[in-house]
Design an enzyme around this catalytic site. Structure first.
Site, PDB file in Angstrom:
ATOM      1  N   HIS A   5      -5.319  -1.136  11.818  1.00 14.25           N
ATOM      2  CA  HIS A   5      -4.840  -1.662  10.546  1.00 14.25           C
ATOM      3  C   HIS A   5      -5.721  -2.826  10.094  1.00 14.25           C
ATOM      4  CE1 HIS A   5      -2.011  -2.554   7.389  1.00 14.25           C
ATOM      5  NE2 HIS A   5      -1.683  -3.730   7.895  1.00 14.25           N
TER       6      HIS A   5
ATOM      7  N   CYS B 121      -5.049   0.463   3.758  1.00 12.54           N
ATOM      8  CA  CYS B 121      -5.079  -0.955   4.129  1.00 12.54           C
ATOM      9  C   CYS B 121      -6.478  -1.533   3.987  1.00 12.54           C
ATOM     10  CB  CYS B 121      -4.567  -1.150   5.547  1.00 12.54           C
ATOM     11  SG  CYS B 121      -5.581  -0.344   6.827  1.00 12.54           S
TER      12      CYS B 121
ATOM     13  N   GLN C 160       0.807  -1.207   0.000  1.00 15.34           N
ATOM     14  CA  GLN C 160       0.000   0.000   0.000  1.00 15.34           C
ATOM     15  C   GLN C 160       0.841   1.259   0.000  1.00 15.34           C
ATOM     16  OE1 GLN C 160      -1.596  -0.947   4.104  1.00 15.34           O
ATOM     17  NE2 GLN C 160      -1.478   1.265   4.317  1.00 15.34           N
TER      18      GLN C 160
ATOM     19  N   ASN D 287      -0.705  -9.450   4.643  1.00 17.25           N
ATOM     20  CA  ASN D 287      -0.588  -8.023   4.909  1.00 17.25           C
ATOM     21  C   ASN D 287      -0.426  -7.250   3.604  1.00 17.25           C
ATOM     22  OD1 ASN D 287      -0.422  -5.652   6.383  1.00 17.25           O
ATOM     23  ND2 ASN D 287       1.255  -6.340   7.675  1.00 17.25           N
TER      24      ASN D 287
END
Length: 332
Positions: free
Chosen positions: A272, A140, A133, A299
């Site tokens: 997050h 996110c 990102q 992630n």
């Protein structure tokens, strides 16, 4: 006596010089590895000081890991030149309203439903590699949403598409672009509008004018989008439907995570969004120990973070408030 003091001071100076030279080389190699450049010498010295503090933290933590006193390791990754305050203040979730204020259906599974002992959607042909990102856009929530949609679409259609996070950043007015958002609201957007391919709407790491093109949108035939109340329901959903988007209270320890099962300190509240792509159990190291249940997570901090962009977190303890904002959607 004076000679002994002189030799002691001399030895200390030699040790300090060797340590400084070592850190100088490590700093140079780290900057090259992560493409770090600083505008002024003053800014570089500031970042170098933060980096050295991180280096000391990582070394101390990994010494504990070497002794078997913690189940995960840290690394000098691309967050290493941030201060503790900067790492702990990073958030890419919405600042406007809380996730609890969003009205959404909650789905539960029967408590006695049987699920596999382990699930790992990475082993399917339905998962794209972890993406990045970037450090300047709190997107996110968009990456977590698109990652879930890509895999669940592939599970149903037997075709893996690379879809656009930028569409959500620019066009989802329920969320706040690079200032944060929630996957559940983004799932409402794609339910109504579909989603475009990444090649037709490339990621730019900044919010821009919406360029949604309905002629290039893929309609998903979403039957429902929903939340899940607890980790047993989450595991059943992962096993039988596919990955989930979740919020976690990510702090400094999580950002420096390298490998193993994360059990570090968490932030006070979710900051997050990540994707749960599977789960498993690590057997006890000895007969007196306990097995450790864990989630497999994906992630959006590049493949240089964690275990090639993935990680593992303890399961069935609500670690880092992982049950606070669970989001999923089902497709025909």
């Amino acid at each position: 006596m004076h000679l002994e003091k002189f030799l002691f001071v001399l030895s200390a100076l030699i040790i300090c010089t060797i340590a400084l030279n070592f850190l100088d080389q490590e700093w140079k190699e780290w900057k090259i590895k992560y493409g770090k450049k600083y505008i002024t010498l003053e800014k570089e010295l500031y970042r170098r000081k933060a980096w050295e503090a991180t280096w000391e933290k990582v070394q101390k933590h990994n010494q504990l890991a070497d002794q078997g006193l913690t189940s995960y390791r840290m690394a000098m990754n691309h967050f290493a030149d941030l201060t503790t305050e900067e790492r702990n203040s990073k958030s890419c979730l919405s600042r406007g309203i809380s996730h609890a204020q969003i009205k959404v259906d909650s789905h539960s599974y029967e408590k006695n439903i049987g699920i596999p002992n382990e699930v790992d959607w990475r082993k399917s042909k339905c998962m794209s590699p972890p993406r990045n990102q970037g450090g300047y856009c709190g997107s996110c929530w968009a990456f977590a949403t698109i990652g879930v949609v890509e895999t669940r679409y592939c599970i149903k259609k037997k075709k893996l598409l690379t879809l656009s996070e930028q569409l959500l950043v620019d066009c989802d007015e329920s969320d706040e672009g690079c200032c944060g958002g929630y996957p559940i609201q983004a799932m409402a957007f794609v339910t109504k509008n579909g989603v475009m391919r990444a090649k037709d709407y490339e990621y730019s790491e900044k919010k821009a004018e919406c360029e949604y093109n309905p002629d290039k949108a893929i309609m998903l035939n979403v039957t429902k989008y929903y939340s899940l109340p607890d980790e047993s329901d989450m595991a059943a959903a992962v096993a039988y439907e596919g990955p989930l988007a979740v919020g976690i209270a990510s702090g400094e320890d999580f950002q420096l995570y390298s490998e193993g099962i994360f059990e570090g300190k968490c932030a006070p509240s979710p900051t997050h969004a990540i994707i749960i792509v599977g789960y498993g159990t690590q057997p006890a190291q000895d007969e007196n120990g306990k097995d450790t249940d864990y989630w497999i997570i994906k992630n959006s901090w590049s493949q240089q973070w964690g275990e090639n962009g993935y990680g593992r977190m303890k399961r069935n303890i609500d670690q880092c408030n992982i049950t606070a904002m669970v989001s999923a959607l089902d497709l025909k």
